[in-house]
Design a protein around this motif. Structure first.
Motif, PDB file in Angstrom:
ATOM      1  N   ALA A   8      64.590 -39.548 -41.248  1.00 51.01           N
ATOM      2  CA  ALA A   8      63.521 -39.910 -42.184  1.00 51.01           C
ATOM      3  C   ALA A   8      62.571 -38.728 -42.352  1.00 51.01           C
ATOM      4  O   ALA A   8      62.261 -38.019 -41.392  1.00 51.01           O
ATOM      5  CB  ALA A   8      62.759 -41.123 -41.670  1.00 51.01           C
ATOM      6  N   THR A   9      62.127 -38.518 -43.585  1.00 54.09           N
ATOM      7  CA  THR A   9      61.161 -37.462 -43.898  1.00 54.09           C
ATOM      8  C   THR A   9      59.940 -38.107 -44.555  1.00 54.09           C
ATOM      9  O   THR A   9      59.993 -39.268 -44.965  1.00 54.09           O
ATOM     10  CB  THR A   9      61.793 -36.407 -44.828  1.00 54.09           C
ATOM     11  N   PRO A  10      58.842 -37.382 -44.689  1.00 55.59           N
ATOM     12  CA  PRO A  10      57.638 -37.983 -45.284  1.00 55.59           C
ATOM     13  C   PRO A  10      57.868 -38.477 -46.706  1.00 55.59           C
ATOM     14  O   PRO A  10      58.668 -37.911 -47.454  1.00 55.59           O
ATOM     15  CB  PRO A  10      56.633 -36.825 -45.266  1.00 55.59           C
ATOM     16  N   ILE A  11      57.111 -39.525 -47.079  1.00 55.83           N
ATOM     17  CA  ILE A  11      57.169 -40.022 -48.458  1.00 55.83           C
ATOM     18  C   ILE A  11      56.086 -39.362 -49.304  1.00 55.83           C
ATOM     19  O   ILE A  11      56.011 -39.593 -50.505  1.00 55.83           O
ATOM     20  CB  ILE A  11      57.062 -41.567 -48.538  1.00 55.83           C
ATOM     21  N   GLY A  12      55.262 -38.556 -48.694  1.00 52.73           N
ATOM     22  CA  GLY A  12      54.204 -37.859 -49.417  1.00 52.73           C
ATOM     23  C   GLY A  12      53.422 -36.945 -48.501  1.00 52.73           C
ATOM     24  O   GLY A  12      53.468 -35.731 -48.619  1.00 52.73           O
ATOM     25  N   LEU A 184      51.027 -54.119 -56.257  1.00 50.39           N
ATOM     26  CA  LEU A 184      51.624 -52.908 -56.803  1.00 50.39           C
ATOM     27  C   LEU A 184      51.164 -51.746 -55.926  1.00 50.39           C
ATOM     28  O   LEU A 184      49.962 -51.539 -55.742  1.00 50.39           O
ATOM     29  CB  LEU A 184      51.169 -52.697 -58.251  1.00 50.39           C
ATOM     30  N   ALA A 185      52.123 -51.029 -55.357  1.00 48.06           N
ATOM     31  CA  ALA A 185      51.804 -49.898 -54.487  1.00 48.06           C
ATOM     32  C   ALA A 185      52.445 -48.649 -55.074  1.00 48.06           C
ATOM     33  O   ALA A 185      53.637 -48.648 -55.379  1.00 48.06           O
ATOM     34  CB  ALA A 185      52.331 -50.144 -53.074  1.00 48.06           C
ATOM     35  N   ARG A 186      51.650 -47.600 -55.239  1.00 44.13           N
ATOM     36  CA  ARG A 186      52.208 -46.358 -55.779  1.00 44.13           C
ATOM     37  C   ARG A 186      51.587 -45.167 -55.076  1.00 44.13           C
ATOM     38  O   ARG A 186      50.480 -45.244 -54.533  1.00 44.13           O
ATOM     39  CB  ARG A 186      52.004 -46.257 -57.283  1.00 44.13           C
ATOM     40  N   GLU A 187      52.317 -44.055 -55.069  1.00 43.74           N
ATOM     41  CA  GLU A 187      51.828 -42.802 -54.486  1.00 43.74           C
ATOM     42  C   GLU A 187      51.378 -42.983 -53.037  1.00 43.74           C
ATOM     43  O   GLU A 187      50.401 -42.356 -52.603  1.00 43.74           O
ATOM     44  CB  GLU A 187      50.674 -42.236 -55.327  1.00 43.74           C
ATOM     45  N   LEU A 188      52.079 -43.830 -52.277  1.00 45.33           N
ATOM     46  CA  LEU A 188      51.687 -44.089 -50.894  1.00 45.33           C
ATOM     47  C   LEU A 188      51.646 -42.798 -50.079  1.00 45.33           C
ATOM     48  O   LEU A 188      52.553 -41.972 -50.174  1.00 45.33           O
ATOM     49  CB  LEU A 188      52.631 -45.093 -50.244  1.00 45.33           C
ATOM     50  N   THR A 189      50.610 -42.638 -49.304  1.00 43.97           N
ATOM     51  CA  THR A 189      50.307 -41.496 -48.425  1.00 43.97           C
ATOM     52  C   THR A 189      49.907 -40.234 -49.190  1.00 43.97           C
ATOM     53  O   THR A 189      49.651 -39.212 -48.579  1.00 43.97           O
ATOM     54  CB  THR A 189      51.450 -41.140 -47.440  1.00 43.97           C
ATOM     55  N   LYS A 190      49.838 -40.303 -50.519  1.00 44.27           N
ATOM     56  CA  LYS A 190      49.496 -39.136 -51.326  1.00 44.27           C
ATOM     57  C   LYS A 190      48.040 -39.214 -51.787  1.00 44.27           C
ATOM     58  O   LYS A 190      47.346 -40.208 -51.577  1.00 44.27           O
ATOM     59  CB  LYS A 190      50.428 -39.031 -52.534  1.00 44.27           C
ATOM     60  N   THR A 191      47.588 -38.194 -52.476  1.00 47.23           N
ATOM     61  CA  THR A 191      46.193 -38.101 -52.917  1.00 47.23           C
ATOM     62  C   THR A 191      45.773 -39.278 -53.785  1.00 47.23           C
ATOM     63  O   THR A 191      44.673 -39.805 -53.637  1.00 47.23           O
ATOM     64  CB  THR A 191      45.978 -36.782 -53.698  1.00 47.23           C
TER      65      THR A 191
END
Length: 200
Positions: A8-12, A184-191
């Motif tokens: 597994a690698t980061p999702i963001g 609704l979840a989007r851009e998880l772990t990102k800015t």
């Protein structure tokens, strides 16, 4: 026999890369990736110089034979996807299946998974859930799938492309009822991480 690592690698957020994942990718003989350009940036960020080979929907059968041969010769292969946990709506299933069939050791290296990350913060029941992945792109086919799921009481997790999200939500409201709770979840772990909790 070699070992097939499912990494597994980061999702963001790159801070989610585990030390174990970095070590496995560094020590592997080869890394099978969906997109060498995308994964190349990740590997460069962590100073990993392991050679990559592309494994995607269009070459999985051919590439699988080559990777199984390498595994049979004692090499280690690490499989990663563009982001998150491999095989969750990503290629690699056939490779893992054949590795098991040939007695090759398959080792998970767990970490980020967008579906589970979204579920954990959705505010919906988590004791029983189902992952449905991507729905069909065309509305008629999508509505047919949603009709089969209309009596499902478990929390359902779907992936959807950003440009289809509105059409998808309209079809879900039609199939499940406009008052069904949804997140609704989007851009998880990102800015620009966004969570919207409401009804369909």
């Amino acid at each position: 026999m070699g070992t097939l690592y499912i990494v597994a690698t980061p999702i963001g957020n790159l801070g989610d890369m585990t030390e174990r994942a970095t070590a496995v990718l560094r020590d592997a003989d080869v890394i099978a990736v969906e997109d060498t350009r995308h994964s190349g940036k990740l590997l460069l960020q962590f100073g990993i110089a392991t050679p990559m080979v592309a494994l995607h929907d269009f070459n999985e059968a051919e590439r699988m034979t080559q990777l199984l041969a390498r595994l049979g010769n004692g090499e280690s292969v690490a499989l990663i996807s563009d982001a998150g946990t491999p095989l969750i709506s990503d290629p690699g299933y056939q490779l893992v299946r054949q590795a098991h069939a040939q007695g090759i050791r398959v080792v998970p290296v767990p970490g980020s998974c967008a579906a589970i990350a979204a579920l954990s913060c959705a505010g919906l029941p988590t004791d029983r859930f189902t992952f449905e992945g991507f729905l069909p792109a065309k509305s008629a086919a999508r509505l047919a799938v949603l009709a089969r799921l209309s009596s499902e009481s478990r929390t359902m997790i779907f992936y959807e492309a950003p440009h289809r999200i509105v059409e998808c939500l309209v079809d879900m409201a039609q199939s499940f009822g406009a008052e069904r709770e949804a997140t609704l979840a989007r851009e998880l772990t990102k800015t620009f991480e966004t969570l919207v909790q409401s009804t369909l």
